[in-house]
Design a protein around this motif. Sequence first.
Motif, short mmCIF file in Angstrom:
data_model
loop_
_atom_site.label_atom_id
_atom_site.label_comp_id
_atom_site.label_asym_id
_atom_site.label_seq_id
_atom_site.Cartn_x
_atom_site.Cartn_y
_atom_site.Cartn_z
N LYS A 23 0.43 -0.75 -0.27
CA LYS A 23 0.34 0.10 -0.26
C LYS A 23 0.79 1.70 0.27
O LYS A 23 0.64 2.02 -0.84
CB LYS A 23 -0.80 -0.34 1.28
CG LYS A 23 -1.28 1.28 1.41
CD LYS A 23 -2.70 1.28 2.78
CE LYS A 23 -1.97 1.46 4.17
NZ LYS A 23 -1.53 2.89 4.39
N ARG A 123 0.55 14.37 12.77
CA ARG A 123 1.09 14.22 11.87
C ARG A 123 0.65 15.38 10.58
O ARG A 123 0.29 15.75 10.09
CB ARG A 123 0.33 13.55 11.03
CG ARG A 123 0.58 11.56 12.11
CD ARG A 123 -0.32 11.01 11.37
NE ARG A 123 0.43 9.80 10.00
CZ ARG A 123 -0.19 8.75 9.53
NH1 ARG A 123 -1.07 8.71 9.49
NH2 ARG A 123 0.81 8.64 8.23
N PRO A 124 2.05 16.72 11.24
CA PRO A 124 2.45 17.58 10.36
C PRO A 124 3.00 17.42 9.51
O PRO A 124 3.50 16.45 8.34
CB PRO A 124 3.01 18.73 11.64
CG PRO A 124 4.00 17.51 12.04
CD PRO A 124 2.95 16.52 12.37
N VAL A 125 2.92 18.86 8.31
CA VAL A 125 2.67 18.69 6.83
C VAL A 125 4.45 19.32 6.51
O VAL A 125 5.08 19.96 5.62
CB VAL A 125 2.27 18.46 5.79
CG1 VAL A 125 1.55 17.09 5.69
CG2 VAL A 125 1.53 19.47 6.01
N ASP A 126 4.91 19.76 7.80
CA ASP A 126 5.61 21.54 7.40
C ASP A 126 6.89 20.74 6.66
O ASP A 126 6.93 22.18 6.37
CB ASP A 126 6.41 21.73 8.70
CG ASP A 126 6.57 21.13 9.57
OD1 ASP A 126 6.36 19.20 9.84
OD2 ASP A 126 7.36 20.71 10.91
N ILE A 127 7.31 19.55 6.96
CA ILE A 127 8.27 19.31 6.14
C ILE A 127 8.65 19.59 4.48
O ILE A 127 9.87 19.92 4.26
CB ILE A 127 9.33 18.25 6.90
CG1 ILE A 127 9.55 18.65 8.70
CG2 ILE A 127 10.93 17.74 5.86
CD1 ILE A 127 10.34 17.03 8.91
N THR A 165 10.80 11.31 7.47
CA THR A 165 10.03 11.44 6.95
C THR A 165 9.33 10.52 5.79
O THR A 165 9.90 11.21 4.29
CB THR A 165 8.63 12.83 6.73
OG1 THR A 165 7.74 12.83 6.57
CG2 THR A 165 10.11 13.68 6.53
N VAL A 166 8.71 10.05 5.37
CA VAL A 166 8.48 8.95 4.80
C VAL A 166 8.19 10.01 3.80
O VAL A 166 8.69 10.15 2.30
CB VAL A 166 8.34 7.57 5.24
CG1 VAL A 166 7.68 6.99 3.89
CG2 VAL A 166 9.06 6.93 5.96
N THR A 167 7.27 9.99 3.65
CA THR A 167 5.89 10.68 2.22
C THR A 167 6.54 11.91 2.21
O THR A 167 6.34 12.21 1.15
CB THR A 167 4.62 10.76 2.82
OG1 THR A 167 4.24 11.37 4.35
CG2 THR A 167 3.54 9.43 3.22
N ASP A 307 4.74 0.55 11.87
CA ASP A 307 3.44 0.01 11.11
C ASP A 307 2.69 -1.57 11.62
O ASP A 307 1.79 -2.54 11.45
CB ASP A 307 3.15 -0.01 9.60
CG ASP A 307 3.07 1.45 9.64
OD1 ASP A 307 2.72 2.39 10.44
OD2 ASP A 307 3.57 1.99 8.49
N ILE A 329 7.76 6.78 17.00
CA ILE A 329 7.46 7.69 15.62
C ILE A 329 6.13 8.73 15.99
O ILE A 329 5.81 9.97 15.37
CB ILE A 329 6.68 6.69 14.66
CG1 ILE A 329 8.51 5.59 14.31
CG2 ILE A 329 7.10 7.21 13.78
CD1 ILE A 329 9.67 6.68 14.20
N ARG A 373 -3.73 -0.22 11.39
CA ARG A 373 -3.17 -1.31 12.14
C ARG A 373 -2.99 -2.43 13.91
O ARG A 373 -2.89 -3.05 13.61
CB ARG A 373 -0.59 -0.80 12.68
CG ARG A 373 -0.42 0.01 11.17
CD ARG A 373 -0.62 -1.22 9.90
NE ARG A 373 -0.32 -0.55 9.29
CZ ARG A 373 0.21 -1.14 7.65
NH1 ARG A 373 -0.12 -2.13 7.29
NH2 ARG A 373 -0.01 -0.43 6.41
#
Length: 421
Positions: A23, A123-127, A165-167, A307, A329, A373
Amino acid sequence: MLSVLKIQGGVQLKGEVKVSGAKNAALPLLTTCLLTDQKMVFKNTPRLSDIFTLVDLLEKFGVSSGNFDQNTLELKASNITTLIAPYDLVRKMRASILVLGPLVARFGEAKVSLPGGCAIGTRPVDIHLAGLKALGCDIEIDQGYIIAKAPKGLIGNTFTMPVITVTGTENLMMAATLAKGDTTLINAAREPEIVDLANCLIAMGAKITGAGTDTICITGVPSLGGATHTILPDRIETGTFAMLAGITKGDLKITNTNLNLIPGVTQILTNAGIELKEEANGFRATSTGKINGIDIMTEPYPGFPTDLQAQTMALMSLCDGASMITETIFENRFMHVPELCRMGAKITVHGSSAMVRGVKELSGAPVMATDLRASVSLVMAALAAKGETTLNRVYHLDRGYENIEHKLIPCGAQIERIKIS
Ligand code: EPU
């Protein structure tokens, strides 16, 4: 249509079970279609609700999707009609943020709803946004939307990610493929899904080196072409099935995958009492009849994956002795604890660690899935427990496990899906 799973526990699972495509590789891979006007073909695509949600979003932009039979999906973004990712779709799935990098790289602008928090953490997206700014993108937040503009195109730069960060790594790697000049991503995530994405981008004509290490170098190209890509096996499903063999004292041949995908996990499973043996097209996971208490701490790849934390906790709830499970994490990823305790587990949480004291037996109970999970950890506990468990909110499970009951019933699992509305 809401469903529940009714699970009768106490059966040793034995037989063969096939792992689906990953996924978390498929989600970024599908968004690569936005980087080109040529056709993309994805093989081994898992048929999961998260994938359908992303395809809906891509279709909203004007992407045409061809057949999605037999796990092959075709996407073509030659006629994009809007660059807006609306709140309604983004809120369903945080990974929708993965459209931002590709859209702004190819079209010079995008408007994507901020994903907001979710059950497992803020879970911010600042990066993601800081990285795009480093590539010359103008970012504004307006009424809950990220408005990204780079009318003259993105410009390569060096960007150090303050947190792995992965995404974030995926978004920036995709964006940099069409930027002018060289980009270096430092402190990048090293997950196999990053390598799979890089391989697909390279097949499309991108210039990328270092994927799988903490420094990824990308030299921008003016345009990318289409490609056919086979999505790598799901390492989380792989680990989940191996633990299912352990918790049910069973013996499973796990196919369409390989142990090299879970380097940080194999030793831990072996120590826990699960024998792992490589075989053609997969491996065999056999319970030694005992579950030994082991300690784990979640970490970015190649460490132990967050996960698989909930599944490990289900396994450890039946261990000899005790186990300490530390989550580093996400700040709120212990929601399965009260549900496992309702089934008889003895778990105490202290901050980011959970002390699990093994019990002799779990007993079936009505339980509630709270996230993907967590939901599979309850399926594991239910399959090992005495009596019947009813798992509510199965839609969480369907986000990430393709046909789980169809895969496990041939191995002896007694699972029934019942529609309730
Ligand atoms: N973070 C920030 N700022 C950012 C991005 C991340 O502070 O801009 C923080 C997060 O809050 C978190 C840490 O960095 O504390 C790591 O998060 P990461 O960004 O790596 O997570 P993600 O990319 O949002 C992916 C998977 C998750 C998986 C995590 C960690 C996908 C689509 N999702 O999420 O998968 O748990 O990496 O491995 O790849 C799941 O499949 O159940 C799942 C949640």
